[in-house]
Design a protein around this motif. Structure first.
Motif, short mmCIF file in Angstrom:
data_model
loop_
_atom_site.label_atom_id
_atom_site.label_comp_id
_atom_site.label_asym_id
_atom_site.label_seq_id
_atom_site.Cartn_x
_atom_site.Cartn_y
_atom_site.Cartn_z
N SER A 46 68.02 9.56 78.37
CA SER A 46 68.32 8.99 79.56
C SER A 46 68.57 9.93 80.63
O SER A 46 69.23 11.11 80.28
CB SER A 46 69.52 8.00 79.42
OG SER A 46 70.73 8.64 78.78
N ARG A 48 70.80 9.49 84.79
CA ARG A 48 71.38 8.65 85.57
C ARG A 48 70.34 8.88 87.05
O ARG A 48 69.90 9.90 87.53
CB ARG A 48 72.70 9.40 85.88
CG ARG A 48 73.69 8.39 86.66
CD ARG A 48 74.95 9.07 87.08
NE ARG A 48 75.66 9.40 86.01
CZ ARG A 48 76.71 8.48 85.22
NH1 ARG A 48 76.62 7.53 85.63
NH2 ARG A 48 77.06 9.20 84.16
N ASP A 54 75.46 3.52 88.62
CA ASP A 54 75.28 2.36 87.59
C ASP A 54 73.91 1.94 86.96
O ASP A 54 73.64 1.27 86.05
CB ASP A 54 75.95 1.18 88.01
CG ASP A 54 77.54 1.21 88.41
OD1 ASP A 54 78.18 2.03 87.81
OD2 ASP A 54 77.94 0.54 89.32
N ARG A 55 73.22 3.02 87.29
CA ARG A 55 71.63 3.03 86.93
C ARG A 55 71.24 4.13 86.24
O ARG A 55 71.60 5.31 86.56
CB ARG A 55 70.96 2.29 87.91
CG ARG A 55 71.07 0.78 88.24
CD ARG A 55 70.17 0.42 89.44
NE ARG A 55 70.49 -0.82 89.95
CZ ARG A 55 70.16 -1.73 90.94
NH1 ARG A 55 69.01 -0.97 91.49
NH2 ARG A 55 70.51 -2.74 91.09
N ASP A 77 69.97 -1.16 84.56
CA ASP A 77 71.39 -1.46 85.13
C ASP A 77 72.48 -1.22 84.09
O ASP A 77 72.10 -1.13 82.85
CB ASP A 77 71.56 -2.79 85.89
CG ASP A 77 71.52 -4.21 85.03
OD1 ASP A 77 71.56 -4.05 83.76
OD2 ASP A 77 71.20 -5.12 85.57
N HIS A 78 73.79 -1.46 84.41
CA HIS A 78 74.63 -1.26 83.30
C HIS A 78 74.78 -2.54 81.99
O HIS A 78 75.46 -2.24 81.25
CB HIS A 78 76.14 -1.12 83.85
CG HIS A 78 76.70 -2.44 84.71
ND1 HIS A 78 76.14 -3.00 85.79
CD2 HIS A 78 77.48 -3.42 84.18
CE1 HIS A 78 76.61 -3.98 86.16
NE2 HIS A 78 77.66 -4.54 85.15
N HIS A 79 73.95 -3.53 82.35
CA HIS A 79 73.78 -4.52 81.32
C HIS A 79 72.55 -4.16 80.40
O HIS A 79 72.14 -4.94 79.75
CB HIS A 79 73.67 -5.85 81.96
CG HIS A 79 74.89 -6.42 82.58
ND1 HIS A 79 75.99 -6.59 82.07
CD2 HIS A 79 75.06 -6.65 83.83
CE1 HIS A 79 76.78 -6.76 83.03
NE2 HIS A 79 76.27 -7.11 84.17
N SER A 99 74.64 4.00 77.40
CA SER A 99 75.26 3.42 78.31
C SER A 99 76.73 3.97 78.35
O SER A 99 77.45 3.96 79.49
CB SER A 99 74.96 2.11 78.78
OG SER A 99 75.41 1.52 77.42
N HIS A 102 77.39 7.47 79.90
CA HIS A 102 77.11 7.32 81.12
C HIS A 102 78.21 6.84 81.82
O HIS A 102 78.59 7.27 82.90
CB HIS A 102 75.68 6.88 81.68
CG HIS A 102 74.59 7.57 81.54
ND1 HIS A 102 74.64 8.96 82.09
CD2 HIS A 102 73.34 7.39 80.61
CE1 HIS A 102 73.23 9.26 81.68
NE2 HIS A 102 72.59 8.54 80.81
N GLU A 103 78.74 5.80 81.34
CA GLU A 103 79.94 5.12 81.89
C GLU A 103 81.27 5.68 81.78
O GLU A 103 82.04 5.87 82.75
CB GLU A 103 80.14 3.51 81.21
CG GLU A 103 81.06 2.67 81.86
CD GLU A 103 81.29 1.50 81.17
OE1 GLU A 103 82.34 0.97 81.01
OE2 GLU A 103 80.25 0.83 80.65
N ASP A 155 78.83 -3.50 70.14
CA ASP A 155 79.50 -2.93 71.30
C ASP A 155 80.85 -2.26 71.00
O ASP A 155 81.39 -1.36 71.78
CB ASP A 155 79.86 -4.00 72.32
CG ASP A 155 78.57 -4.19 73.15
OD1 ASP A 155 77.60 -3.49 73.20
OD2 ASP A 155 78.46 -5.39 73.74
N ARG A 158 81.14 1.39 70.90
CA ARG A 158 81.15 2.44 72.10
C ARG A 158 82.36 3.19 72.39
O ARG A 158 82.44 4.35 72.60
CB ARG A 158 80.93 1.41 73.39
CG ARG A 158 79.69 0.87 73.27
CD ARG A 158 79.39 -0.30 74.36
NE ARG A 158 79.86 0.27 75.60
CZ ARG A 158 78.95 0.41 76.70
NH1 ARG A 158 77.87 0.42 76.57
NH2 ARG A 158 79.55 0.89 77.87
#
Length: 256
Positions: A46, A48, A54-55, A77-79, A99, A102-103, A155, A158
């Protein structure tokens, strides 16, 4: 050569900065395939999106890595929802891993994850990566580990993944594979090249059956400075242009 005409170009629908990131990321997918690190469609890289923190961009799930182009990459997106038209899904395990990192790590621009035979073999060893080669000293200076929790679909994994990675850019996922991060695509790719090489050398050395000589910790502790010196301070930027030239000779279609 691949037929990139099947995917309409998005070059004029995105910023010049995003387009360059797309080209670099597509190049990384092609290089992973070229080096034999791909696992059909089941791993992921991935990047950024510049100016859109956020994508990020990730592979179209179902497309082989040597088919991926700059335009076919999926922006999510973040979802994990695509924000541009695409006929492809997103790998749910890939989204969860990437994700989360990245977050948690805004300075990380690229995350690369593989399931190579040598990488998984080392990840299954209790001792992990051993200090037995010049290649090993660079990842060992900053290597993290994450325990296996099954396919990355829950989740609640994470925070543990992020905590285990910490501030490292190199991680072995136990019984699973390898992961590298970078401030750009070239940095993540070159870190993976070194880590994968170290794993391959370890399995070959162990197959020889003899006692292995270990590199002293004092040498490993200086490996970051050694790396800076040997690359003349250019880091991944020293080898990346040559890798792109190799791709251009093999098939420049990744740029489409």
């Amino acid at each position: 050569m691949t037929d990139s005409s099947a995917t309409p170009s998005v070059r004029h629908q995105v910023s010049p900065e995003e387009w360059q990131t797309r080209v670099d990321l597509a190049a990384a997918y092609r290089l992973v395939a070229h080096f034999g690190w791909d696992d059909l469609i089941f791993t992921h890289i991935s990047a950024r999106v510049p100016g859109e923190p956020d994508r990020f961009l990730i592979n179209p799930y179902g497309m082989l890595f040597d088919e991926i182009t700059a335009s076919s990459l999926v922006k999510v997106d973040h979802h994990g929802e695509p924000v541009m038209p695409t006929e492809y899904d997103v790998n749910p395990a890939g989204f969860l891993i990437h994700s989360a990192i990245h977050e948690a790590r805004p300075e990380v621009q690229c995350v690369l994850h593989t399931h190579t035979a040598y990488g998984v073999a080392v990840s299954a060893q209790e001792g992990g990566l051993l200090p037995i080669s010049q290649q090993s000293i660079f990842p060992l200076a900053r290597l993290a580990y994450h325990g296996y929790e099954g396919v990355a679909l829950n989740d609640d994994e994470r925070p543990r993944l992020v905590a285990d990675l910490g501030q490292s850019n190199i991680m072995i996922l136990r019984n699973h594979g390898l992961l590298t991060c970078g401030r750009g695509v070239p940095e993540a790719l070159l870190a993976m090249y070194t880590l994968e090489s170290a794993c391959r050398i370890q399995i070959l050395a162990q197959a020889g059956g003899g006692a292995l000589t270990r590199i002293p910790h004092e040498i490993i502790a200086t490996s970051v400075e050694q790396s800076r010196q040997v690359t003349k301070g250019k880091g991944a930027g020293l080898a990346w242009p040559g890798l792109l030239r190799r791709l251009d000779r093999l098939d420049p279609g990744y740029k489409d």
